[in-house]
Design an enzyme around this catalytic site. Structure first.
Site, PDB file in Angstrom:
ATOM      1  N   VAL A 119     -99.220 -14.535 -29.852  1.00  0.00           N
ATOM      2  CA  VAL A 119    -100.064 -15.295 -30.766  1.00  0.00           C
ATOM      3  C   VAL A 119    -101.120 -15.992 -29.925  1.00  0.00           C
ATOM      4  CG1 VAL A 119     -98.384 -15.585 -32.617  1.00  0.00           C
ATOM      5  CG2 VAL A 119     -98.449 -17.242 -30.753  1.00  0.00           C
ATOM      6  N   SER A 120    -102.219 -16.368 -30.560  1.00  0.00           N
ATOM      7  CA  SER A 120    -103.366 -16.892 -29.818  1.00  0.00           C
ATOM      8  C   SER A 120    -103.265 -18.356 -29.437  1.00  0.00           C
ATOM      9  CB  SER A 120    -104.649 -16.672 -30.629  1.00  0.00           C
ATOM     10  OG  SER A 120    -104.858 -15.297 -30.822  1.00  0.00           O
ATOM     11  N   THR A 121    -102.506 -19.131 -30.209  1.00  0.00           N
ATOM     12  CA  THR A 121    -102.402 -20.555 -29.916  1.00  0.00           C
ATOM     13  C   THR A 121    -100.949 -21.005 -29.965  1.00  0.00           C
ATOM     14  OG1 THR A 121    -102.671 -21.230 -32.227  1.00  0.00           O
ATOM     15  CG2 THR A 121    -104.683 -21.018 -30.922  1.00  0.00           C
TER      16      THR A 121
END
Length: 96
Positions: free
Chosen positions: A10-12
Site C-alpha cells: 500500500v502507498s501510505t
C-alpha cells in the site's frame, strides 16, 4: 512445484493491507511467505519487495494482487518479470 510467495503493498502507512493479504492467502500463499511494504511504489527502496525477491527460488511462483503493487513503472515491471522468467520463477497477478 515450488512455493507460492506473495507480495502486497500500500502507498501510505494509514492504508490497510488486509484485502491483498487475504487474496494472497486464498491463492495459496502461506502467511510466512507473504512480504509487505507500506510505501509509495515510486520509491526505489522497498525492503519487503527486496526480501521477497531474495526468497524466491526456481519453480516458485510470485503472486501479487495487482501489477501496480509490484512495479515502480512499466519498464521496471517488465524488467522484473523478465528476470523472474530467466530464473524459472512463475508470476501471477490476481486482479489483472
Amino acid at each position: 512445484m515450488g512455493l507460492k510467495i506473495g507480495y502486497a503493498r500500500v502507498s501510505t502507512s494509514d492504508q490497510d493491507l488486509n484485502l491483498q493479504i487475504d487474496a494472497l492467502k486464498s491463492n495459496g500463499c502461506a502467511p510466512e511467505h507473504i512480504f509487505t511494504d507500506k510505501t509509495s511504489g515510486a520509491k526505489s527502496t522497498r525492503p519487503g519487495l527486496d526480501k521477497c525477491l531474495d526468497t524466491l527460488s526456481s519453480r516458485d511462483i510470485l503472486i501479487v494482487w495487482r501489477l501496480d503493487r509490484l512495479g515502480r513503472s512499466m519498464s521496471h515491471l517488465i524488467n522484473l518479470i523478465e528476470s523472474l522468467v530467466e530464473k524459472d520463477i512463475g508470476f501471477k497477478s490476481i486482479q489483472d
